[in-house]
Scaffold this motif. Structure first.
Motif, PDB file in Angstrom:
ATOM      1  N   ALA A 177      82.437 -21.049  78.246  1.00 41.71           N
ATOM      2  CA  ALA A 177      83.133 -21.200  79.434  1.00 41.71           C
ATOM      3  C   ALA A 177      85.374 -20.219  79.752  1.00 41.71           C
ATOM      4  CB  ALA A 177      83.579 -22.959  79.989  1.00 41.71           C
ATOM      5  N   GLU A 178      84.716 -19.756  79.039  1.00 44.28           N
ATOM      6  CA  GLU A 178      86.276 -19.219  78.771  1.00 44.28           C
ATOM      7  C   GLU A 178      86.786 -18.911  79.849  1.00 44.28           C
ATOM      8  OE1 GLU A 178      87.476 -14.648  76.535  1.00 44.28           O
ATOM      9  OE2 GLU A 178      85.354 -15.310  76.071  1.00 44.28           O
ATOM     10  N   HIS A 179      85.990 -18.768  81.064  1.00 39.58           N
ATOM     11  CA  HIS A 179      86.882 -17.534  82.253  1.00 39.58           C
ATOM     12  C   HIS A 179      87.542 -18.542  82.538  1.00 39.58           C
ATOM     13  CE1 HIS A 179      83.422 -20.075  83.144  1.00 39.58           C
ATOM     14  NE2 HIS A 179      83.826 -19.885  84.963  1.00 39.58           N
ATOM     15  N   LEU A 180      87.253 -20.106  82.421  1.00 36.91           N
ATOM     16  CA  LEU A 180      88.762 -21.295  83.191  1.00 36.91           C
ATOM     17  C   LEU A 180      89.417 -20.932  82.476  1.00 36.91           C
ATOM     18  CD1 LEU A 180      85.698 -23.743  83.471  1.00 36.91           C
ATOM     19  CD2 LEU A 180      86.108 -22.368  85.213  1.00 36.91           C
ATOM     20  N   SER A 181      90.221 -21.175  80.966  1.00 35.91           N
ATOM     21  CA  SER A 181      90.799 -19.910  80.233  1.00 35.91           C
ATOM     22  C   SER A 181      91.735 -19.504  80.495  1.00 35.91           C
ATOM     23  CB  SER A 181      90.421 -20.487  78.859  1.00 35.91           C
ATOM     24  OG  SER A 181      90.595 -21.813  78.339  1.00 35.91           O
ATOM     25  N   LEU A 182      90.498 -17.859  81.037  1.00 36.68           N
ATOM     26  CA  LEU A 182      91.583 -16.238  81.530  1.00 36.68           C
ATOM     27  C   LEU A 182      91.911 -16.744  82.719  1.00 36.68           C
ATOM     28  CD1 LEU A 182      89.483 -13.837  79.641  1.00 36.68           C
ATOM     29  CD2 LEU A 182      91.568 -14.551  79.631  1.00 36.68           C
ATOM     30  N   SER A 183      91.359 -16.891  83.797  1.00 38.72           N
ATOM     31  CA  SER A 183      91.192 -17.115  85.009  1.00 38.72           C
ATOM     32  C   SER A 183      93.157 -17.540  85.537  1.00 38.72           C
ATOM     33  CB  SER A 183      90.322 -17.961  85.652  1.00 38.72           C
ATOM     34  OG  SER A 183      90.196 -19.470  85.500  1.00 38.72           O
ATOM     35  N   ARG A 184      93.556 -18.850  84.564  1.00 39.10           N
ATOM     36  CA  ARG A 184      95.117 -18.771  84.798  1.00 39.10           C
ATOM     37  C   ARG A 184      95.820 -18.186  83.661  1.00 39.10           C
ATOM     38  NH1 ARG A 184      93.211 -24.665  81.045  1.00 39.10           N
ATOM     39  NH2 ARG A 184      95.524 -24.860  81.923  1.00 39.10           N
ATOM     40  N   LEU A 185      95.447 -17.030  83.489  1.00 40.58           N
ATOM     41  CA  LEU A 185      96.669 -16.148  82.568  1.00 40.58           C
ATOM     42  C   LEU A 185      96.994 -15.101  83.596  1.00 40.58           C
ATOM     43  CD1 LEU A 185      94.868 -16.890  79.272  1.00 40.58           C
ATOM     44  CD2 LEU A 185      97.227 -18.259  80.720  1.00 40.58           C
ATOM     45  N   GLN A 186      97.847 -14.589  83.935  1.00 43.43           N
ATOM     46  CA  GLN A 186      98.135 -13.415  84.633  1.00 43.43           C
ATOM     47  C   GLN A 186      99.725 -12.795  83.738  1.00 43.43           C
ATOM     48  OE1 GLN A 186      96.497 -11.677  86.642  1.00 43.43           O
ATOM     49  NE2 GLN A 186      94.895 -13.318  86.602  1.00 43.43           N
TER      50      GLN A 186
END
Length: 772
Positions: free
Chosen positions: A164-173
């Motif tokens: 579920a790494e994408h759930l963390s990365l999607s919060r970071l820009q």
């Protein structure tokens, strides 16, 4: 990606679920299994063979051996390891029948299907895999191209569907975090693909390996930059080797280059912490030095929120040697089934980053015995004592003794780079403080001597006032430089004006006064250019169909008028700069979009007058800025509307679009007139020249959406969000594409993000009400 080096612990169940299959719990097999489990809890993670070599004097019966093997299966599963059934059967071939039954009971065959990874050269979904960049026990990373977006190079990370790494990365820009373009599942292969931009460069551990033959105190920033360039030369998609960040690294000492890298990473960590995420696996292999030299965080597969004893976690991971003491204690407690002994918060990441910088500067790796890190200057005498103390604070065994957050850590690193006194630790070396003061104020000796003579001849109070005012003016200049670097031009102008006011009655400060005046002129120029860019971007969003109230249109109209009146000053100020062509393009777009806004905002009786005004405005643009194929097309359109005749065709042999702007501006004109195929062709030509340019991507997405190609539009707007994460319009258009594909929840999520960025975004409010 090296998942085998990171460990994850899960809270175990009350007992081994396989133990119920062995009713006599007092037999020899059960007793050995109990002892085996105790040793695992104490950190001795032995295999059955190793354990029996120490504790079994006589051979085990079949039932006793199977009982002990079942304990190893359970302990490895609860520790987050994957039990390979084929490997297990190979270890005990004489127990094959019994173990197959055992594994069937445990559900390993049914619950853990094998992952079907592709190979380089294959196509996976919309990606063409070029080469493998790395692999671990549970995933692989490929360099790929994306044919649907001009074959742009991307990185595709493949892992299990459970990841579920994408759930963390999607919060970071953030510029310090490698962004996520999109996520795509392949259930038939058991894989989840994370698509990220290809930024070139190399991981920090690869750069360190390339520098391994040179002691840390003999390294330089130039050698580090050269190692990075050499590492990426063999890449099948090489990127340019020149950039401001690489030049900055090459111009610094090795110590300062490491501090700059650390400050950038600390900024990225603080950004993640503000959004409730701890990285928890910070190490050299999870840091990318991009092709342009920018440090970036990788691999958020263990990222999660803070852990507390009151609200314990079900799982926690990290890498031994880089975990903070409290993180390691929490992982061990979870493995042993005990409560978490204390909180794990942002200070754990501060420790890990401090450990990483400590090793970059020549410190030894963590021995794992729990002892404090030795003083850094024992291994690298070139490290100043203040930097040694700064890193020692990060590596304190007690979290309360570290920096309270990553932002404070970054601030002290930058103060060290600027030769300023540190805030978080005492500046205990008088010699170092003296050297820093001399570097910070190279002319201070002369001014001090003059002040002393003046004090003897005149009044000491007057000398003190002069020094104080000059110091305040210099501080204003330093603070203004920081504001300019951050793009805060209004704040920089205010500080520079204040510095000039401080020097109004101070003699002997001609050089400082001249420097303040020069930087004030630069700041005004930069603010004017930034105002022009921001206004043109607002016009582009409105021209693309975004709603705007009458009040907003009036404000934009007034801003357009003011900037248009200042166009000659703008052209003169930027004439001999690298931004001259960009300013001319922005002014051309200002005239074209402002003319369109005048006509769109006019009522029917006023429409003819608005078209004449638009035509006059475009004529002025051609006189001021020169001819353009887009400008000529717009003028012919307004002339035809005024005359009531068809649009006159372009003259034979006329100039064709050449630049990125000319292609997408012409495409925008064609899109407005409903010529979708021709518009798409122009957007594609713009993207052929600059695949990462925002506006060609944005208009290409709108064109695809209007043609009903909603999946393609969705992919493009994912890229737009990555390129402009603060734009509410990008999230709104991605929500439209999600809604068209009947992905209601994803559309709602994007609309909420748009409204968080811009609470009064009318289009998002309307679509949100429609979907709810």
């Amino acid at each position: 990606m090296k998942p085998e080096s990171s460990t994850a612990a899960k809270r175990p169940p009350a007992q081994n679920p396989l133990a119920a299959e062995f009713p006599n719990r007092t037999d020899r097999g059960s007793e050995l299994a109990r002892l085996f489990s105790v040793q695992w809890r104490q950190g001795q993670c032995l295999s059955v063979e190793q354990f029996l070599a120490e504790h079994a004097a006589a051979p085990l019966k079949t039932a006793e051996a199977v009982r002990l093997i079942s304990e190893e299966i359970w302990l490895r599963e609860e520790a987050g390891e994957t039990v390979d059934s084929a490997e297990l059967l190979a270890r005990f071939p004489h127990l094959q029948t019994e173990l197959e039954l055992l594994l069937a009971c445990y559900g390993l065959f049914q619950d853990r299907p094998a992952l079907e990874f592709p190979e380089a050269g294959e196509e996976l979904g919309e990606f063409r895999l070029q080469s493998e960049l790395g692999r671990g026990a549970t995933g692989r990373v490929f360099l790929a191209t994306q044919p649907s977006l001009s074959d742009r190079p991307v990185v595709v990370k493949l892992a299990s569907l459970e990841v579920a790494e994408h759930l963390s990365l999607s919060r970071l820009q953030h510029t310090g975090v490698v962004p996520l373009y999109l996520v795509q599942d392949f259930p038939e292969r058991g894989l989840r693909a994370l698509c990220m931009p290809y930024l070139g460069g190399a991981s920090l551990d690869a750069v360190l390996a390339a520098l391994d033959d040179c002691p840390a105190e003999q390294r330089s920033g130039r050698r580090l930059a050269e190692a990075l360039v050499e590492l990426q030369r063999p890449s099948p998609s090489p990127l340019p080797f020149e950039s401001p960040a690489l030049e900055l690294l090459a111009g610094k000492s090795y110590e300062h280059a490491v501090c700059w890298i650390g400050a950038c990473l600390a900024d990225a960590l603080h950004y993640a912490h503000q959004r409730g995420l701890l990285h928890l696996d910070l190490k050299p292999s999870n840091v990318l030095l991009a092709g342009d030299g920018q440090p970036m965080l990788l691999d958020f597969h263990l990222a999660r929120g803070p852990v507390s004893a009151e609200a314990p976690s079900d799982s926690l991971g990290g890498t031994r040697g880089y975990m903070s003491p409290e993180q390691a204690a929490a992982v061990d407690a979870l493995r042993a089934g005990r409560p978490v002994p204390g909180p794990v918060d942002v200070r754990s990441d501060v420790y890990s980053l401090g450990r990483l910088l400590y090793e970059l500067l020549g410190g030894p790796a963590d021995s794992g015995d729990g002892a404090p890190a030795p003083p850094l200057r024992q291994f690298n005498r070139a490290v100043p004592r203040s930097l040694e103390d700064l890193l020692a604070k990060c590596l304190s065994r007690q979290p309360r003794d570290r920096y309270a957050d990553a932002a404070s850590f970054a601030e002290d690193l930058r103060r060290h780079l600027a030769d300023l006194p540190l805030v978080g630790v005492p500046n205990r070396s008088l010699a170092e403080r003296w050297r820093k003061w001399r570097r910070r104020k190279p002319q201070a000796f002369g001014r001090l001597a003059a002040g002393l003579l003046l004090a003897v001849a005149c009044v000491s109070l007057g000398a003190y006032a002069i020094r104080r005012q000059a110091g305040e003016a210099r501080a204003a200049l330093e603070n203004a430089e920081v504001s300019l670097a951050r793009g805060e031009y209004a704040a920089a102008i205010e500080r520079l004006r204040g510095g000039l006011d401080d020097l109004r009655h101070v003699p002997g400060q001609a050089a400082l006064r001249r420097r303040l005046s020069e930087r004030l002129s630069d700041a005004r120029q930069l603010r004017l250019g930034a105002d022009l860019h921001a206004l043109v971007d607002r016009l582009r969003f409105i021209d693309s169909g975004a709603s705007a109230s009458a009040t907003v249109i009036r404000e934009i109209d007034q801003g357009c008028g003011a900037l248009w009146q200042a166009r000659q000053r703008l052209l003169a100020q930027f004439e001999h700069t690298d931004n001259a062509a960009e300013i001319r393009t922005e002014l051309l777009d200002l005239a074209i979009l402002w003319a369109s806004l005048k006509v769109r905002g006019a009522s029917e009786p006023e429409r003819a007058a608005a078209r004449r005004a638009a035509l006059e405005l475009l004529t002025e643009a051609e006189e001021s800025l020169g001819q353009s194929v887009v400008l000529q097309r717009e003028r012919r359109s307004y002339a035809a509307e005024l005359s009531g005749r068809p649009i006159a065709p372009a003259a034979p042999g006329g100039k064709a679009p050449e630049t990125v702007w000319e292609h997408y501006a012409l495409g925008r004109y064609l899109l407005r007139g409903g010529e979708l195929d021709a518009a798409e062709n122009e957007f594609q030509r713009a993207l052929d020249q600059s695949p990462q340019a925002f506006w060609p991507n944005y208009y290409a997405g709108m064109c695809a959406f209007r043609q009903g190609r909603y999946q393609q539009a969705l992919n493009v707007f994912y890229a737009c969000v990555a390129l402009a994460p603060q734009s509410a319009d990008c999230f709104y258009n991605r929500a439209l594409a999600h809604a068209a594909l009947e992905q209601r929840q994803a559309a709602l999520d994007d609309l909420r993000r748009a409204l968080k960025l811009q609470p009064d975004h009318a289009d998002s409010l309307a679509l949100l009400q429609q979907l709810q």
